[in-house]
Design a protein around this motif. Structure first.
Motif, PDB file in Angstrom:
ATOM      1  N   GLU A 140       0.833  -1.205   0.000  1.00 48.79           N
ATOM      2  CA  GLU A 140       0.000   0.000   0.000  1.00 48.79           C
ATOM      3  C   GLU A 140       0.871   1.260   0.000  1.00 48.79           C
ATOM      4  N   ASP A 141       1.965   1.211   0.743  1.00 50.26           N
ATOM      5  CA  ASP A 141       2.861   2.364   0.848  1.00 50.26           C
ATOM      6  C   ASP A 141       3.772   2.525  -0.361  1.00 50.26           C
ATOM      7  N   GLY A 142       3.842   1.510  -1.215  1.00 49.46           N
ATOM      8  CA  GLY A 142       4.718   1.571  -2.382  1.00 49.46           C
ATOM      9  C   GLY A 142       6.121   1.060  -2.139  1.00 49.46           C
ATOM     10  N   ALA A 143       6.402   0.603  -0.906  1.00 49.62           N
ATOM     11  CA  ALA A 143       7.725   0.040  -0.634  1.00 49.62           C
ATOM     12  C   ALA A 143       7.905  -1.286  -1.355  1.00 49.62           C
ATOM     13  N   ILE A 144       6.811  -2.050  -1.483  1.00 48.60           N
ATOM     14  CA  ILE A 144       6.758  -3.238  -2.337  1.00 48.60           C
ATOM     15  C   ILE A 144       5.941  -2.848  -3.564  1.00 48.60           C
ATOM     16  N   HIS A 145       6.486  -3.067  -4.745  1.00 43.41           N
ATOM     17  CA  HIS A 145       5.828  -2.590  -5.963  1.00 43.41           C
ATOM     18  C   HIS A 145       4.721  -3.522  -6.430  1.00 43.41           C
ATOM     19  N   SER A 146       4.931  -4.836  -6.262  1.00 46.39           N
ATOM     20  CA  SER A 146       3.954  -5.805  -6.729  1.00 46.39           C
ATOM     21  C   SER A 146       4.167  -7.119  -6.000  1.00 46.39           C
ATOM     22  N   LEU A 147       3.070  -7.824  -5.721  1.00 50.95           N
ATOM     23  CA  LEU A 147       3.194  -9.153  -5.115  1.00 50.95           C
ATOM     24  C   LEU A 147       3.699 -10.171  -6.126  1.00 50.95           C
ATOM     25  N   ASP A 148       3.754  -9.781  -7.402  1.00 44.76           N
ATOM     26  CA  ASP A 148       4.343 -10.653  -8.417  1.00 44.76           C
ATOM     27  C   ASP A 148       5.856 -10.506  -8.495  1.00 44.76           C
ATOM     28  N   ASP A 149       6.416  -9.556  -7.754  1.00 42.25           N
ATOM     29  CA  ASP A 149       7.874  -9.470  -7.657  1.00 42.25           C
ATOM     30  C   ASP A 149       8.409 -10.699  -6.935  1.00 42.25           C
ATOM     31  N   THR A 150       9.633 -11.066  -7.247  1.00 43.08           N
ATOM     32  CA  THR A 150      10.263 -12.162  -6.508  1.00 43.08           C
ATOM     33  C   THR A 150      10.848 -11.643  -5.200  1.00 43.08           C
ATOM     34  N   ALA A 151      11.111 -12.567  -4.294  1.00 42.68           N
ATOM     35  CA  ALA A 151      11.702 -12.190  -3.012  1.00 42.68           C
ATOM     36  C   ALA A 151      13.057 -11.523  -3.214  1.00 42.68           C
ATOM     37  N   ALA A 152      13.826 -11.997  -4.181  1.00 39.33           N
ATOM     38  CA  ALA A 152      15.159 -11.445  -4.414  1.00 39.33           C
ATOM     39  C   ALA A 152      15.126  -9.992  -4.873  1.00 39.33           C
ATOM     40  N   THR A 153      13.972  -9.517  -5.360  1.00 36.45           N
ATOM     41  CA  THR A 153      13.838  -8.106  -5.725  1.00 36.45           C
ATOM     42  C   THR A 153      14.162  -7.215  -4.535  1.00 36.45           C
ATOM     43  N   TYR A 154      13.832  -7.690  -3.341  1.00 38.42           N
ATOM     44  CA  TYR A 154      14.018  -6.905  -2.117  1.00 38.42           C
ATOM     45  C   TYR A 154      15.088  -7.494  -1.200  1.00 38.42           C
ATOM     46  N   VAL A 155      15.505  -8.721  -1.496  1.00 37.23           N
ATOM     47  CA  VAL A 155      16.564  -9.371  -0.714  1.00 37.23           C
ATOM     48  C   VAL A 155      17.599  -9.888  -1.717  1.00 37.23           C
ATOM     49  N   PRO A 156      18.481  -9.014  -2.191  1.00 35.76           N
ATOM     50  CA  PRO A 156      19.445  -9.430  -3.216  1.00 35.76           C
ATOM     51  C   PRO A 156      20.309 -10.615  -2.792  1.00 35.76           C
ATOM     52  N   ASN A 170       3.173 -16.114  -3.900  1.00 37.80           N
ATOM     53  CA  ASN A 170       3.201 -17.553  -3.634  1.00 37.80           C
ATOM     54  C   ASN A 170       3.830 -17.882  -2.295  1.00 37.80           C
ATOM     55  N   LEU A 171       4.715 -17.033  -1.799  1.00 34.09           N
ATOM     56  CA  LEU A 171       5.177 -17.183  -0.425  1.00 34.09           C
ATOM     57  C   LEU A 171       4.034 -16.910   0.550  1.00 34.09           C
ATOM     58  N   LEU A 172       3.221 -15.909   0.242  1.00 24.42           N
ATOM     59  CA  LEU A 172       2.074 -15.587   1.108  1.00 24.42           C
ATOM     60  C   LEU A 172       1.095 -16.752   1.177  1.00 24.42           C
ATOM     61  N   ARG A 173       0.944 -17.475   0.082  1.00 27.89           N
ATOM     62  CA  ARG A 173      -0.012 -18.591   0.023  1.00 27.89           C
ATOM     63  C   ARG A 173       0.607 -19.923   0.446  1.00 27.89           C
ATOM     64  N   MET A 174       1.847 -19.932   0.897  1.00 23.06           N
ATOM     65  CA  MET A 174       2.540 -21.186   1.215  1.00 23.06           C
ATOM     66  C   MET A 174       2.571 -22.088  -0.018  1.00 23.06           C
ATOM     67  N   ALA A 175       2.934 -21.496  -1.139  1.00 24.86           N
ATOM     68  CA  ALA A 175       2.901 -22.231  -2.404  1.00 24.86           C
ATOM     69  C   ALA A 175       4.181 -22.035  -3.193  1.00 24.86           C
ATOM     70  N   SER A 176       5.322 -22.031  -2.515  1.00 25.28           N
ATOM     71  CA  SER A 176       6.600 -21.871  -3.211  1.00 25.28           C
ATOM     72  C   SER A 176       6.935 -23.068  -4.085  1.00 25.28           C
ATOM     73  N   GLY A 177       6.326 -24.232  -3.760  1.00 24.57           N
ATOM     74  CA  GLY A 177       6.642 -25.466  -4.479  1.00 24.57           C
ATOM     75  C   GLY A 177       7.852 -26.188  -3.939  1.00 24.57           C
ATOM     76  N   ALA A 178       8.504 -25.630  -2.902  1.00 21.53           N
ATOM     77  CA  ALA A 178       9.723 -26.247  -2.375  1.00 21.53           C
ATOM     78  C   ALA A 178       9.440 -27.628  -1.793  1.00 21.53           C
ATOM     79  N   GLY A 335      -9.166 -23.692   4.235  1.00 18.36           N
ATOM     80  CA  GLY A 335      -8.437 -23.143   3.107  1.00 18.36           C
ATOM     81  C   GLY A 335      -7.361 -22.213   3.616  1.00 18.36           C
ATOM     82  N   TYR A 336      -6.666 -21.541   2.674  1.00 22.03           N
ATOM     83  CA  TYR A 336      -5.581 -20.657   3.075  1.00 22.03           C
ATOM     84  C   TYR A 336      -5.535 -19.447   2.163  1.00 22.03           C
ATOM     85  N   GLY A 337      -5.455 -18.270   2.782  1.00 23.15           N
ATOM     86  CA  GLY A 337      -5.310 -17.028   2.032  1.00 23.15           C
ATOM     87  C   GLY A 337      -3.871 -16.572   2.072  1.00 23.15           C
ATOM     88  N   PHE A 338      -3.657 -15.332   2.491  1.00 26.33           N
ATOM     89  CA  PHE A 338      -2.307 -14.823   2.651  1.00 26.33           C
ATOM     90  C   PHE A 338      -1.897 -14.984   4.109  1.00 26.33           C
TER      91      PHE A 338
END
Length: 406
Positions: A140-156, A170-178, A335-338
């Motif tokens: 909402e604040d714009g610090a994160i641009h999109s939930l479609d960004d990867t984690a590495a976008t913010y954690v190089p 997909n991290l929010l949904r517990m769906a990383s596939g790991a 079920g599971y949301g975020f």
């Protein structure tokens, strides 16, 4: 008005109180591993921030008032072929506290095992939902641009790693596939990840997970490491610690009356995102009340309604993540949301949940919040045979039935 003695003491003996340390005054452990032993779990779950390093979330300068109802509501439920009350429940299950908030008023409040309203209690995985609230606020604040960004976008530091290449949604949904097993056994992937994090910090521990069992976003697989990565994302995106950001954007705006604390990993001083938050029962109720009002507290938006619905509305999740469809422990009940559990029923209802019985149930339509703290016999579910989860669900249905339909 409620009597203090009625608040703090059940009418009869609580379950297993001798084994849980009553004679010793429910002692606090000397170390984190000892905190989970039966003779220390009650005292420690109310004092974890005295055992492990922690950061503090100062309270609001204008706490949200929680008025007590003039008379207490009597709740009844049916379980195991019997008609039971809330007081029966506290004699049958190892709940340390239960609070029911209806329309912003406390209509019932109970404490077991000599616990009191002033004690900060460990959330375990309820903390995951708080992390998600922080992520949505950063969006909402714009610090994160999109939930479609990867984690590495913010954690190089996570570049070219499995979790670094995973989209935030997909991290929010517990769906990383790991490929990752979290069953609370002594040597599951969770135990190995946490041990690595204590040795080398969260970034290096997260890089140790390298294989996917499923395509990203395809299947729910509950794994706390995903929340720890979200915690790193929140820190990287905002340039603040989670304690600092959540205090400023969530904790104080929702009107917390007391300080919260977040346990820290000793090596890198990073918050234990997946389960290290501590607060009083009444402040957990305030958190639930903000969510019951779709992100508002005292008429002000803490988190936008749209983002709160993204987190908690089953209709906004892929079909395989909705109650009645999602597979979890051989059941399709939830079920599971975020980072939030979604409950079945006639309307939107959701829960923050943690191992050993911690939960905040939220019913926005009924303006109903139930806080439930506990020291269950086992972390992984119902291995002890005490049916805590099933009876807690029956109690919740009984509370809901007082005001509406499930």
């Amino acid at each position: 008005m409620f009597l203090l003695a009625q608040l703090c003491q059940p009418a009869h003996a609580a379950p297993d109180e001798d084994a849980l340390g009553k004679a010793a005054g429910y002692p606090v452990a000397r170390s984190v591993p000892q905190a989970y032993e039966q003779g220390f779990i009650v005292g420690s779950f109310s004092a974890m921030d005295s055992i492990a390093p922690a950061c503090t979330l100062p309270p609001s300068a204008q706490p949200l008032p929680l008025k007590k109802a003039e008379s207490e509501t009597v709740f009844r439920y049916r379980f195991d072929g019997r008609n039971l009350t809330l007081d029966d429940y506290l004699q049958r299950q190892r709940a340390t506290a239960v609070l029911v908030l209806k329309d912003g008023e406390i209509v019932a409040e109970r404490y077991n095992y000599e616990r009191t309203p002033a004690m900060r209690m460990l959330s375990n995985s309820m903390a995951k939902t708080i992390v998600a609230l922080g992520i949505m606020k950063a969006l909402e604040d714009g610090a994160i641009h999109s939930l479609d960004d990867t984690a590495a976008t913010y954690v190089p530091e996570l570049k070219d790693s499995l979790y670094g290449n995973t989209r935030i949604v997909n991290l929010l949904r517990m769906a990383s596939g790991a490929r990752y097993v979290e069953d609370y056994s002594a040597n599951d992937d969770r135990a190995r990840f946490n041990a690595a994090a204590r040795r080398t910090g969260y970034v290096q521990a997260a890089r140790l997970i390298t294989e996917r069992a499923d395509g990203e976003g395809q299947r729910f697989n509950y794994a706390g490491v995903q929340t720890d990565v979200l915690g790193l994302v929140l820190r990287g995106a905002t340039g603040k610690t989670m304690c600092e950001y959540v205090t400023e954007k969530i904790w104080q705006p929702l009107g917390a009356e007391g300080a919260g604390t977040w346990l820290l990993n000793p090596v890198d001083k990073v918050e234990l995102a997946q389960g290290g938050f501590n607060a009083t029962v009444r402040d957990y109720a305030r958190l639930g009340w903000m969510m019951a009002n779709d992100g508002e507290a005292a008429g002000r938006a803490v988190v936008s309604r749209e983002h709160l619905l993204d987190m908690t509305d089953a209709k906004r999740q892929p079909e395989d993540f909705r109650p009645g469809r999602m597979q979890y422990h051989g059941s399709t009940y939830v079920g599971y949301g975020f980072q939030t559990w979604l409950l079945p029923g006639s309307h939107r209802r959701f829960a923050l949940q943690g191992v050993y019985g911690q939960a905040i149930f939220v019913d926005p339509q009924l303006k109903l919040v139930v806080v439930h703290m506990a020291v269950g016999k086992d972390a992984s579910g119902d291995a002890s045979g005490n049916h805590l989860g099933a009876e807690r669900d029956a109690l919740l249905r009984g509370i809901v039935a007082k005001y509406g339909n499930w």
